[in-house]
Scaffold this motif. Structure first.
Motif, mmCIF file in Angstrom:
data_model
loop_
_atom_site.group_PDB
_atom_site.id
_atom_site.type_symbol
_atom_site.label_atom_id
_atom_site.label_comp_id
_atom_site.label_asym_id
_atom_site.label_seq_id
_atom_site.Cartn_x
_atom_site.Cartn_y
_atom_site.Cartn_z
ATOM 1 N N UNK A 87 -3.312 -0.074 0.646
ATOM 2 C CA UNK A 87 -5.119 -0.727 0.116
ATOM 3 C C UNK A 87 -5.213 -2.232 0.087
ATOM 4 N N UNK A 88 -4.993 -3.053 1.001
ATOM 5 C CA UNK A 88 -5.058 -3.931 2.073
ATOM 6 C C UNK A 88 -3.593 -5.524 1.319
ATOM 7 N N UNK A 89 -4.991 -6.011 1.525
ATOM 8 C CA UNK A 89 -3.927 -7.565 1.719
ATOM 9 C C UNK A 89 -4.021 -8.490 1.082
ATOM 10 N N UNK A 90 -3.383 -9.230 0.316
ATOM 11 C CA UNK A 90 -4.414 -11.056 -0.094
ATOM 12 C C UNK A 90 -4.397 -11.598 1.163
ATOM 13 N N UNK A 91 -5.651 -12.051 0.600
ATOM 14 C CA UNK A 91 -6.020 -12.922 2.042
ATOM 15 C C UNK A 91 -6.661 -12.392 2.919
ATOM 16 N N UNK A 92 -7.006 -10.632 3.059
ATOM 17 C CA UNK A 92 -7.658 -10.088 3.735
ATOM 18 C C UNK A 92 -8.408 -8.936 2.931
ATOM 19 N N UNK A 93 -9.232 -8.184 4.036
ATOM 20 C CA UNK A 93 -10.517 -7.195 3.295
ATOM 21 C C UNK A 93 -9.323 -6.205 2.460
ATOM 22 N N UNK A 94 -9.918 -5.626 1.610
ATOM 23 C CA UNK A 94 -9.392 -4.567 1.078
ATOM 24 C C UNK A 94 -9.780 -3.047 1.195
ATOM 25 N N UNK A 95 -9.395 -2.460 1.453
ATOM 26 C CA UNK A 95 -9.627 -0.663 1.433
ATOM 27 C C UNK A 95 -10.097 -0.059 0.276
ATOM 28 N N UNK A 148 5.790 -6.209 -8.267
ATOM 29 C CA UNK A 148 5.751 -6.766 -7.555
ATOM 30 C C UNK A 148 4.503 -5.922 -7.112
ATOM 31 N N UNK A 149 4.114 -5.492 -7.645
ATOM 32 C CA UNK A 149 2.383 -4.557 -7.281
ATOM 33 C C UNK A 149 1.268 -5.395 -6.287
ATOM 34 N N UNK A 150 1.696 -5.442 -5.601
ATOM 35 C CA UNK A 150 0.780 -6.320 -5.187
ATOM 36 C C UNK A 150 -0.281 -5.112 -3.707
ATOM 37 N N UNK A 151 -1.939 -5.586 -3.060
ATOM 38 C CA UNK A 151 -2.548 -4.887 -3.074
ATOM 39 C C UNK A 151 -1.857 -4.331 -1.549
ATOM 40 N N UNK A 152 -0.957 -4.713 -1.037
ATOM 41 C CA UNK A 152 -0.130 -4.114 0.223
ATOM 42 C C UNK A 152 0.550 -3.132 -0.134
ATOM 43 N N UNK A 153 1.425 -2.854 -1.076
ATOM 44 C CA UNK A 153 2.255 -2.115 -1.437
ATOM 45 C C UNK A 153 1.755 -0.364 -2.234
ATOM 46 N N UNK A 154 0.784 -0.182 -2.214
ATOM 47 C CA UNK A 154 -0.165 0.499 -2.337
ATOM 48 C C UNK A 154 -0.935 1.683 -1.735
ATOM 49 N N UNK A 155 -0.782 2.924 -1.328
ATOM 50 C CA UNK A 155 -0.624 3.521 -0.002
ATOM 51 C C UNK A 155 -1.626 4.772 -0.206
ATOM 52 N N UNK A 156 -3.156 4.667 -0.115
ATOM 53 C CA UNK A 156 -4.157 5.377 -0.266
ATOM 54 C C UNK A 156 -4.527 6.478 1.018
ATOM 55 N N UNK A 157 -5.264 7.831 0.624
ATOM 56 C CA UNK A 157 -5.694 8.486 1.995
ATOM 57 C C UNK A 157 -6.692 9.212 0.924
ATOM 58 N N UNK A 182 0.246 -5.716 -17.889
ATOM 59 C CA UNK A 182 -0.939 -6.208 -17.594
ATOM 60 C C UNK A 182 -0.824 -7.223 -16.094
ATOM 61 N N UNK A 183 0.676 -7.889 -16.075
ATOM 62 C CA UNK A 183 1.302 -8.400 -15.081
ATOM 63 C C UNK A 183 0.753 -7.706 -13.619
ATOM 64 N N UNK A 184 1.323 -6.305 -13.666
ATOM 65 C CA UNK A 184 1.274 -5.262 -12.234
ATOM 66 C C UNK A 184 -0.488 -5.071 -12.311
ATOM 67 N N UNK A 185 -1.542 -5.552 -13.443
ATOM 68 C CA UNK A 185 -2.477 -4.632 -12.726
ATOM 69 C C UNK A 185 -3.476 -6.299 -12.550
ATOM 70 N N UNK A 186 -2.706 -7.404 -12.818
ATOM 71 C CA UNK A 186 -3.299 -8.919 -12.294
ATOM 72 C C UNK A 186 -3.068 -9.182 -10.582
ATOM 73 N N UNK A 187 -0.929 -8.106 -10.267
ATOM 74 C CA UNK A 187 -1.087 -8.650 -9.091
ATOM 75 C C UNK A 187 -1.695 -8.181 -8.033
ATOM 76 N N UNK A 188 -2.050 -6.633 -8.299
ATOM 77 C CA UNK A 188 -3.119 -5.552 -7.738
ATOM 78 C C UNK A 188 -4.466 -6.322 -7.471
ATOM 79 N N UNK A 189 -5.139 -6.957 -8.328
ATOM 80 C CA UNK A 189 -6.456 -7.526 -8.051
ATOM 81 C C UNK A 189 -6.368 -9.109 -7.823
ATOM 82 N N UNK A 190 -4.923 -9.756 -7.516
ATOM 83 C CA UNK A 190 -5.151 -10.965 -7.496
ATOM 84 C C UNK A 190 -6.090 -10.917 -5.840
ATOM 85 N N UNK A 191 -6.575 -12.277 -5.931
ATOM 86 C CA UNK A 191 -7.855 -12.208 -4.852
ATOM 87 C C UNK A 191 -8.657 -11.716 -4.455
#
Length: 248
Positions: free
Chosen positions: A67-75, A154-163, A182-191
């Motif tokens: 889905x993206x990475x922290x500090x980089x673009x989100x897909x 640890x639901x970072x944006x880089x840990x979720x994959x989509x097609x 809400x910790x998961x939701x915050x981690x996923x949208x951090x940055x």
């Protein structure tokens, strides 16, 4: 022959990729036990475990794109983010796992850890005192009694994959257990808070936005020193320190 790619490596663990196989090397076998069991219990797409021979866990790559990475673009489109929100909601509503989870702490434990970490950030001159104090006040809204949920942890944006608009895999479950949803939701949208509305549209329930913002501050305050000490750049554009600065 496929090349060996070092995905991540630090003193606690390392992950290597060889073709479509990931090799996770972890001296903490309890953490690996959690990862394997969580992937088996989670009601969302997870990687296939190929084999396990301590200290190595071999898993198959999941299809799709991160889905993206922290500090980089989100897909991902708005619909993709909504689909992720729906998947996270399904996880949070699943039966609780039998272990407590590393993220499950009492309010007193969160407060003590936060106070200790903030003091170290200032004493070691990692962050300015006013930045720490401001985010420490914001973080207080995340600390309080809550109903535990089955969280990824640890639901970072880089840990979720989509097609397209479909969630194809969620990886790295070593921090899973009982914790604050809400910790998961915050981690996923951090940055990447610009995607929060789409994520919540799929999550489908009223959420206290102030608490999510508080988790952004709390998670960042607790993470900066560890990241610096393990060779990661928390000061890179869009990463944890920028998240803290954005609260000023």
């Amino acid at each position: 022959m496929d090349e060996v790619e070092v995905v991540v490596a630090h003193s606690e663990r390392a992950t290597l990729r060889v073709g479509d196989v990931f090799l996770k090397v972890d001296a903490d076998q309890a953490r690996v036990d959690v990862e394997v069991e969580a992937m088996d219990l989670a009601p969302v797409p997870t990687p296939q475990v190929l084999w396990r021979k301590p200290p190595v866990l071999a898993i198959a790559a999941v299809p799709g794109t991160a889905l993206g990475r922290l500090g980089g673009p989100a897909n991902g489109s708005s619909a993709a983010w909504a689909a992720v929100g729906a998947a996270v909601r399904e996880l949070h509503e699943a039966p609780l796992p039998p272990w407590p989870g590393r993220r499950r702490r009492s309010p007193d434990e969160w407060t003590a850890e936060l106070d200790r970490e903030c003091a170290l950030l200032v004493a070691n001159e990692i962050l300015p005192a006013d930045l720490v104090a401001r985010n420490r006040r914001i973080a207080e809204a995340a600390i309080g009694p809550s109903t535990p949920a089955f969280i990824h942890g640890d639901l970072q944006i880089a840990h979720v994959f989509v097609d397209g608009d479909e969630v194809t895999g969620v990886i790295d479950w070593s921090e899973a257990g009982r914790g604050e949803a809400l910790f998961d939701l915050a981690t996923l949208t951090l940055g990447h808070e610009e995607h929060l509305d789409d994520l919540l549209a799929g999550y489908g329930t009223d959420v206290d936005l102030d608490v999510i913002r508080a988790w952004w501050s709390l998670r960042s305050l607790l993470g900066v020193r560890w990241l610096v000490e393990h060779g990661f750049d928390a000061f890179a554009p869009g990463c944890e320190v920028d998240v803290l600065r954005s609260r000023m």
